[in-house]
Design a protein around this motif. Structure first.
Motif, PDB file in Angstrom:
ATOM      1  N   LEU A  15      37.537  41.447  48.401  1.00  0.00           N
ATOM      2  CA  LEU A  15      37.021  40.800  47.192  1.00  0.00           C
ATOM      3  C   LEU A  15      37.702  39.454  46.954  1.00  0.00           C
ATOM      4  O   LEU A  15      37.048  38.469  46.580  1.00  0.00           O
ATOM      5  N   ALA A  16      39.014  39.399  47.164  1.00  0.00           N
ATOM      6  CA  ALA A  16      39.738  38.140  46.964  1.00  0.00           C
ATOM      7  C   ALA A  16      39.238  37.069  47.919  1.00  0.00           C
ATOM      8  O   ALA A  16      39.022  35.912  47.526  1.00  0.00           O
ATOM      9  N   ASN A  17      39.045  37.441  49.179  1.00  0.00           N
ATOM     10  CA  ASN A  17      38.622  36.455  50.165  1.00  0.00           C
ATOM     11  C   ASN A  17      37.170  36.030  49.978  1.00  0.00           C
ATOM     12  O   ASN A  17      36.757  34.971  50.453  1.00  0.00           O
ATOM     13  N   GLU A  18      36.396  36.846  49.257  1.00  0.00           N
ATOM     14  CA  GLU A  18      35.016  36.467  48.949  1.00  0.00           C
ATOM     15  C   GLU A  18      34.903  35.696  47.642  1.00  0.00           C
ATOM     16  O   GLU A  18      33.800  35.348  47.216  1.00  0.00           O
ATOM     17  N   GLY A  19      36.044  35.451  46.993  1.00  0.00           N
ATOM     18  CA  GLY A  19      36.046  34.620  45.798  1.00  0.00           C
ATOM     19  C   GLY A  19      36.029  35.372  44.490  1.00  0.00           C
ATOM     20  O   GLY A  19      35.927  34.756  43.421  1.00  0.00           O
ATOM     21  N   ALA A  20      36.165  36.703  44.540  1.00  0.00           N
ATOM     22  CA  ALA A  20      36.074  37.490  43.313  1.00  0.00           C
ATOM     23  C   ALA A  20      37.237  37.224  42.364  1.00  0.00           C
ATOM     24  O   ALA A  20      37.126  37.475  41.159  1.00  0.00           O
ATOM     25  N   LEU A  21      38.365  36.755  42.896  1.00  0.00           N
ATOM     26  CA  LEU A  21      39.514  36.485  42.041  1.00  0.00           C
ATOM     27  C   LEU A  21      39.493  35.069  41.476  1.00  0.00           C
ATOM     28  O   LEU A  21      40.372  34.694  40.703  1.00  0.00           O
ATOM     29  N   GLY A  22      38.509  34.293  41.890  1.00  0.00           N
ATOM     30  CA  GLY A  22      38.212  32.978  41.342  1.00  0.00           C
ATOM     31  C   GLY A  22      39.394  32.152  40.899  1.00  0.00           C
ATOM     32  O   GLY A  22      40.152  31.621  41.728  1.00  0.00           O
ATOM     33  N   PRO A  23      39.589  32.012  39.579  1.00  0.00           N
ATOM     34  CA  PRO A  23      40.624  31.105  39.033  1.00  0.00           C
ATOM     35  C   PRO A  23      42.036  31.407  39.505  1.00  0.00           C
ATOM     36  O   PRO A  23      42.869  30.501  39.555  1.00  0.00           O
ATOM     37  N   LEU A  24      42.317  32.661  39.875  1.00  0.00           N
ATOM     38  CA  LEU A  24      43.666  33.003  40.306  1.00  0.00           C
ATOM     39  C   LEU A  24      44.063  32.296  41.594  1.00  0.00           C
ATOM     40  O   LEU A  24      45.243  32.156  41.895  1.00  0.00           O
ATOM     41  N   LEU A  25      43.083  31.878  42.380  1.00  0.00           N
ATOM     42  CA  LEU A  25      43.378  31.247  43.666  1.00  0.00           C
ATOM     43  C   LEU A  25      43.165  29.728  43.634  1.00  0.00           C
ATOM     44  O   LEU A  25      43.361  29.060  44.642  1.00  0.00           O
ATOM     45  N   GLY A  76      44.935  34.107  52.008  1.00  0.00           N
ATOM     46  CA  GLY A  76      45.972  33.581  52.883  1.00  0.00           C
ATOM     47  C   GLY A  76      46.415  32.195  52.467  1.00  0.00           C
ATOM     48  O   GLY A  76      47.607  31.862  52.526  1.00  0.00           O
ATOM     49  N   ARG A  77      45.472  31.385  52.025  1.00  0.00           N
ATOM     50  CA  ARG A  77      45.816  30.035  51.569  1.00  0.00           C
ATOM     51  C   ARG A  77      46.660  30.093  50.299  1.00  0.00           C
ATOM     52  O   ARG A  77      47.648  29.366  50.154  1.00  0.00           O
ATOM     53  N   TRP A  78      46.278  30.964  49.385  1.00  0.00           N
ATOM     54  CA  TRP A  78      47.029  31.134  48.137  1.00  0.00           C
ATOM     55  C   TRP A  78      48.461  31.572  48.417  1.00  0.00           C
ATOM     56  O   TRP A  78      49.409  31.020  47.864  1.00  0.00           O
ATOM     57  N   GLN A  79      48.615  32.569  49.278  1.00  0.00           N
ATOM     58  CA  GLN A  79      49.951  33.059  49.602  1.00  0.00           C
ATOM     59  C   GLN A  79      50.772  31.986  50.319  1.00  0.00           C
ATOM     60  O   GLN A  79      51.977  31.831  50.076  1.00  0.00           O
TER      61      GLN A  79
END
Length: 419
Positions: A15-25, A76-79
């Motif tokens: 979900l994170a890699n598909e953009g579900a976490l949106g603003p967090l990344l 991965g980019r966020w981390q």
């Protein structure tokens, strides 16, 4: 080509890699740039003095490769952004601490013991056993990730340091993403940590190729002067031991030291070495599995054959140089001990006793009892079974085996115990 290992990961990762976490990344969405990450670190700390600028070249190369070649996922980019900012914040903090406490430069790191050997040769378990000896000081994960200010010498305050949960969150992230890393190698804030983490503040560290496909940076790293990395490593140890009694020996570890043993000995002329050996054919399968898993935290495009070829070439070079160092008088008499992985697995405490005797160290009954207790509480495959195969690498077994013939013959390394 993706790694043949199980790529199943927790649903939240997809979900994170598909953009579900949106603003967090979103904070990591901008392209990596040298001025950008330097400025962000300065803004976060209120500090502006990084010391020498000799880290600019490798950091710039790394950032360019992260954009051009690493194929990072959103998570991965966020981390990676958070990781780079930590390194730069700590570099600023180190310089600031040294300015405010100039006496730290007089701290002496005396006769440290370094555990070295190719990855997956038993360096981690040997390091952990040596950490059981009360006469030794082994850096914990949180200390090498966040060394400033110096930890408290009081055991209760040390164990309650607020940096521990922050480091734990960063180090446990890898298994949380993969769900499989613990079966290969367990990372944690209170566990022994290897020297790469201190050298990363100089941006001259194998920690970066372990996490990312960064070919231009890696080529530069293999030919660069590692003296700045060892200088920063020594500065970190000086800070960590500030205020502590001088009755404990540093015990340190990293397979990457194989590539830079002369530079290590220049930085620590009185160092002692515990060198571990295992058939490189087994090492290649195991280390490729580890590196593929680490890279899989940051990218969905991970090539087993490329990782396998890189490590085959790297360790042919490094292990041949180890033979040359051994025959060329690089190691001072009485300051190096060699052990075989197979012997260690069969009789670990016998191997440890031989190491202490060879290096002129005292193994007390208390220390040996602590080691035995540690081993008894650490059954094999406690965190799952690590499965790997040499054949996954796409390399010719006979050809690769022949390339390591000189090393195996010189050190009497037995044939592969697992393929």
């Amino acid at each position: 080509m993706q790694a043949p290992a199980d790529r199943t990961r927790p649903e939240w990762v997809r979900l994170a890699n598909e953009g579900a976490l949106g603003p967090l990344l979103e904070e990591s969405a901008e392209p990596f740039s040298l001025d950008g990450v330097l400025g962000r670190a300065q803004a976060l700390t209120g500090l502006d003095d990084f010391g020498s600028d000799d880290f600019h070249e490798p950091l710039d190369l790394l950032l360019r490769d992260l954009e051009a070649h690493a194929r990072l996922t959103a998570l991965g980019r966020w981390q990676t952004y958070r990781y780079l900012l930590r390194l730069l914040r700590v570099r600023l903090q180190i310089r600031d601490y040294e300015t405010r406490d100039p006496g730290v430069a007089d701290e002496r790191v005396e006769a440290p013991l370094f555990v070295v050997g190719a990855p997956r040769t038993g360096t981690s378990i040997l390091h952990a056993l040596l950490a059981r000896d009360p006469a030794h000081r082994v850096p914990e994960g949180w200390e090498l990730l966040m060394p400033v200010p110096p930890p408290s010498p009081d055991p209760s305050a040390f164990a309650a340091d607020p940096r521990i949960p922050a480091a734990e969150a960063e180090l446990r992230f890898f298994d949380q993403v993969t769900g499989t890393l613990d079966a290969i190698h367990v990372y944690g804030a209170r566990l022994p940590k290897e020297c790469l983490s201190a050298q990363s503040f100089a941006f001259r560290s194998q920690e970066f190729p372990a996490r990312y496909h960064v070919p231009n940076y890696t080529a530069w790293l293999l030919g660069c002067d590692m003296a700045p990395a060892y200088d920063l490593h020594r500065r970190v140890l000086r800070i960590l031991q500030r205020g502590f009694p001088r009755d404990r020996r540093w015990v340190l570890k990293s397979p990457a030291h194989l590539h830079s043993l002369p530079e290590l000995l220049d930085a620590y002329p009185d160092a002692r070495l515990a060198v571990t050996h295992r058939d490189p054919i087994t090492v290649l399968g195991s280390v490729t599995s580890l590196i593929a898993t680490l890279r899989g935290v940051h990218s969905d495009d991970v090539s087993y054959p490329a990782i396998g070829r890189y490590h085959a070439d790297l360790y042919v070079h490094d292990l041949d140089r180890l033979v040359e160092h051994d025959t060329g008088g690089v190691f001072a008499p009485g300051r190096v001990h060699h052990s075989q992985y197979a012997d260690f697995m069969t009789a670990p405490l016998d191997t440890v006793r031989a190491l202490y005797e060879a290096l002129g160290m005292e193994l007390t009954d208390d220390a040996e009892d602590r080691m035995r207790t540690y081993l008894d509480a650490r059954p094999k495959d406690k965190h799952g079974v690590h499965r790997y195969e040499f054949d996954d690498l796409g390399l010719d077994r006979a050809h690769e085996s022949s390339r390591f013939g000189r090393y195996r013959t010189h050190f009497g390394v037995p044939a592969a115990d697992h393929a």
